[in-house]
Motif scaffolding. Structure first.
Motif, short mmCIF file in Angstrom:
data_model
loop_
_atom_site.label_atom_id
_atom_site.label_comp_id
_atom_site.label_asym_id
_atom_site.label_seq_id
_atom_site.Cartn_x
_atom_site.Cartn_y
_atom_site.Cartn_z
N VAL A 29 -3.45 5.51 2.50
CA VAL A 29 -2.17 4.99 2.00
C VAL A 29 -1.23 4.82 3.19
O VAL A 29 -1.17 5.68 4.07
CB VAL A 29 -1.56 5.99 0.98
CG1 VAL A 29 -0.14 5.63 0.64
CG2 VAL A 29 -2.43 6.03 -0.27
N THR A 44 -1.58 1.16 -6.24
CA THR A 44 -1.95 2.36 -5.50
C THR A 44 -1.85 3.58 -6.42
O THR A 44 -1.49 3.48 -7.57
CB THR A 44 -1.01 2.54 -4.30
OG1 THR A 44 0.33 2.44 -4.77
CG2 THR A 44 -1.27 1.49 -3.25
N ASN A 103 0.84 -1.19 0.00
CA ASN A 103 0.00 0.00 0.00
C ASN A 103 0.88 1.24 0.00
O ASN A 103 0.89 2.02 0.95
CB ASN A 103 -0.95 -0.03 1.20
CG ASN A 103 -1.99 1.07 1.13
OD1 ASN A 103 -2.11 1.76 0.11
ND2 ASN A 103 -2.73 1.24 2.21
#
Length: 199
Positions: free
Chosen positions: A159, A131, A76
């Motif tokens: 995030v 992402t 992430n």
């Protein structure tokens, strides 16, 4: 007040690769940029055959991001990068391939790299990152933007980490400063610290 910290840094300039203040590769005898990239790739023991098909901007991005991401398990991670020349280094090669009408041959292998954000696609593919990524073009490193955008992504876009950097290549001149920001660490993520990365 920042909620993030700079935890890792990779700098590439003057035929030298420095990771977290340690020189990991240096080759002052490389006759050109491509030789430096190739020698660094081999010396650092990387095994990613697609590297040899990349343009200069993507090779520089690979060499600057790989020391930070190669042992990273968190996927992430957003990507926020910036440079001055965009993809002009490759654009000029593409232009040469199409300007001579008698030897007209626009190579798809060159054309695919005529956008600067392609280098981030290469990083995302290599490390399976799904992402957000964005690539800004600016005359100089914009510390204000490169401070605020990662802060926003972590605080509002769920995030975990943001890989940021300045990655610039044009006709054998290059400079890369790539760094990871995350929620825990020792060096606070601030505009002042970002400016220091370029000293």
């Amino acid at each position: 007040m920042s909620s993030l910290y700079i935890t890792q840094v990779c700098k590439i300039k003057g035929h030298k690769i420095v990771v977290n203040d340690t020189v990991v590769f240096e080759d002052e005898t490389a006759p050109d940029l491509n030789s430096f990239f190739k020698n660094a790739y081999k010396s650092l023991g990387y095994d990613y055959a697609k590297f040899f098909k990349m343009d200069h901007l993507s090779k520089l991005t690979f060499l600057a991001t790989e020391p930070i991401l190669q042992n990273e398990s968190d996927k992430n991670i957003a990507l926020v990068f910036m440079n001055r020349a965009a993809s002009l280094d490759t654009d000029l090669k593409h232009q040469k391939s199409i300007q001579n009408k008698q030897e007209y041959y626009p190579s798809p292998a060159v054309f695919v790299y005529t956008l600067p954000n392609i280098c981030l696609g290469e990083v995302s593919i290599k490390h399976k990152l799904q992402t957000e990524s964005c690539f800004f073009v600016s005359e100089n490193f914009d510390a204000k933007l490169m401070y605020s955008y990662p802060e926003y992504l972590v605080q509002h876009k769920n995030v975990n980490k943001v890989l940021c950097g300045w990655i610039d290549v044009l006709e054998n001149k290059y400079n890369a400063v790539v760094y990871l920001v995350e929620k825990q660490g020792e060096k606070i993520h601030s505009r002042n610290e970002l400016d220091k990365l370029f000293i």
